[in-house]
Design a protein around this motif. Structure first.
Motif, mmCIF file in Angstrom:
data_model
loop_
_atom_site.group_PDB
_atom_site.id
_atom_site.type_symbol
_atom_site.label_atom_id
_atom_site.label_comp_id
_atom_site.label_asym_id
_atom_site.label_seq_id
_atom_site.Cartn_x
_atom_site.Cartn_y
_atom_site.Cartn_z
ATOM 1 N N VAL A 54 0.851 -1.180 0.000
ATOM 2 C CA VAL A 54 0.000 0.000 0.000
ATOM 3 C C VAL A 54 0.894 1.241 0.000
ATOM 4 O O VAL A 54 1.701 1.428 0.913
ATOM 5 N N PHE A 55 0.744 2.063 -1.041
ATOM 6 C CA PHE A 55 1.581 3.251 -1.210
ATOM 7 C C PHE A 55 0.713 4.512 -1.137
ATOM 8 O O PHE A 55 -0.438 4.517 -1.577
ATOM 9 N N ALA A 56 1.283 5.576 -0.617
ATOM 10 C CA ALA A 56 0.608 6.878 -0.618
ATOM 11 C C ALA A 56 1.652 7.979 -0.775
ATOM 12 O O ALA A 56 2.824 7.800 -0.426
ATOM 13 N N LYS A 57 1.205 9.118 -1.294
ATOM 14 C CA LYS A 57 2.094 10.267 -1.463
ATOM 15 C C LYS A 57 2.143 11.095 -0.201
ATOM 16 O O LYS A 57 1.146 11.250 0.511
ATOM 17 N N ASP A 58 3.329 11.653 0.079
ATOM 18 C CA ASP A 58 3.416 12.612 1.178
ATOM 19 C C ASP A 58 3.138 14.014 0.642
ATOM 20 O O ASP A 58 2.807 14.198 -0.533
ATOM 21 N N SER A 59 3.270 15.007 1.490
ATOM 22 C CA SER A 59 2.931 16.376 1.099
ATOM 23 C C SER A 59 3.820 16.925 -0.007
ATOM 24 O O SER A 59 3.453 17.872 -0.701
#
Length: 368
Positions: free
Chosen positions: A347-352
């Motif tokens: 599971v991947f997500a972008k940071d700010s």
């Protein structure tokens, strides 16, 4: 992050599965491998989502009709395409698209027009395409788009925002989206291919290559390298079952430093509860690695592919709504009627700052 293949190299990789020229693969008399969207069309044709016309043409520049659009989406979703009556007065039960239109209406993908008409022969616009795809497939929440010709009070605003953020729909050099422009068949194919197979989007192709690298590191028990992908601020969550990972406090959270030391950690953790029996899963990280995380043979992927377990994806997105998931799937064995399937989901997500991080590894399996 480790070095990754370029999208151009990925296209070569995708074409390598074919043993004949692209024109012969697609088998359309009016569409060739020199088209910028040739590989998207090849992919959809390979899956049976695009079939062309009886005369052997694809007619790439023709507008997509509403009936054609829903047929392609219905095939991609494996909806029931059996010809039958629909809720719409202007769709004949004998129409090639009637089954898919009926299924799409039942799923809430299409609503129709006042008077219960569908207008199957009308062309689909770019704005309508965004809405159809947004209803039919999962797209993460996204910041508002900034296209100069898409106002916030328009019905397609949120859908365009989500598709643009995901990389599925792009605007024009003048920062317009042209939502009222009719979509050609080849452009609709490009939108749909990017939706069904994210590796057609360059940054998602890079993410898939990262996932393959992480899989190699997991197999080698090299958690120091796995930790390279973990955010120093957010850490990573491990869950043995997707259904037990939906609560904010479920699973076990590790910091970046703790992830690097995963296999050497001798502490016993409560990872969750066995799906079915409800017994607690209390193991050291190395035991969890053997019994849950890597308790199956997972192979490198050239494509994201269509999941065999959509419920797993839905449950993971319940906890991580902004995530992109790369699923590695073990189909099980004939001996157990393939009920011994398992999957490992990165599971991947972008940071700010827009950088991707590995935020969770979620497993799942069939249980009673």
């Amino acid at each position: 992050m480790k070095s990754i293949l370029s999208f151009a190299a990925a296209i070569v990789l995708a074409v390598s599965v074919f043993s004949v020229p692209a024109k012969a693969v697609v088998t359309f008399d009016d569409f060739f491998a020199t088209d910028p969207f040739a590989f998207e069309v090849i992919y959809l044709h390979e899956l049976g989502i695009i079939t062309g016309y009886p005369d052997g043409t694809f007619r790439p520049n023709n507008p997509v009709t509403r009936a054609e659009a829903i047929t392609m989406v219905g095939r991609a979703l494996k909806l029931d395409g059996t010809k039958r009556a629909t809720p719409f007065s202007d769709v004949s039960p004998s129409s090639f698209a009637s089954g898919y239109i009926a299924s799409a209406a039942a799923e809430g993908i299409v609503i129709g027009f006042p008077g219960m008409t569908f207008k199957p022969e009308d062309p689909v616009t770019r704005g309508q395409t965004a809405v159809i795809l947004d209803r039919a497939f999962y797209f993460a929440d996204a910041p508002d788009n900034t296209f100069s010709d898409v106002d916030g009070d328009q019905y397609y605003f949120d859908a365009i925002s989500r598709l643009a953020y995901a990389g599925v729909a792009k605007g024009y050099p003048d920062n317009t989206f042209k939502p009222d422009l009719n979509v050609s068949r080849v452009h609709f194919a490009a939108f749909l291919a990017r939706t069904v197979e994210p590796s057609f989007i360059p940054e998602k192709r890079e993410l898939l290559n990262d996932a393959n690298d992480i899989l190699a590191d997991l197999k080698a028990k090299n958690f120091e390298s796995v930790a390279d992908y973990v955010s120093a601020d957010e850490g990573i969550v491990f869950c043995p079952y997707s259904g037990g990972c939906m609560g904010d406090d479920s699973g076990v959270s590790f910091t970046k430093a703790e992830t690097a030391n995963f296999m050497e950690d001798s502490e016993e953790y409560l990872w969750g509860y066995q799906d079915g029996s409800g017994f607690p899963i209390e193991l050291t990280p190395s035991q969890y690695y053997d019994e849950y995380m890597m308790d199956a043979v997972y192979n490198e992927k050239e494509r994201y592919g269509i999941t065999e377990q959509p419920m797993t994806m839905e449950q993971i997105h319940e906890r991580f709504p902004d995530a992109t998931i790369v699923e590695f799937y073990y189909p099980g064995t004939q001996q157990y009627d393939f009920m011994d399937w398992q999957n490992l989901n990165m599971v991947f997500a972008k940071d700010s700052s827009g950088e991707w991080h590995l935020i969770a590894i979620v497993n799942n399996r069939w249980t009673i």
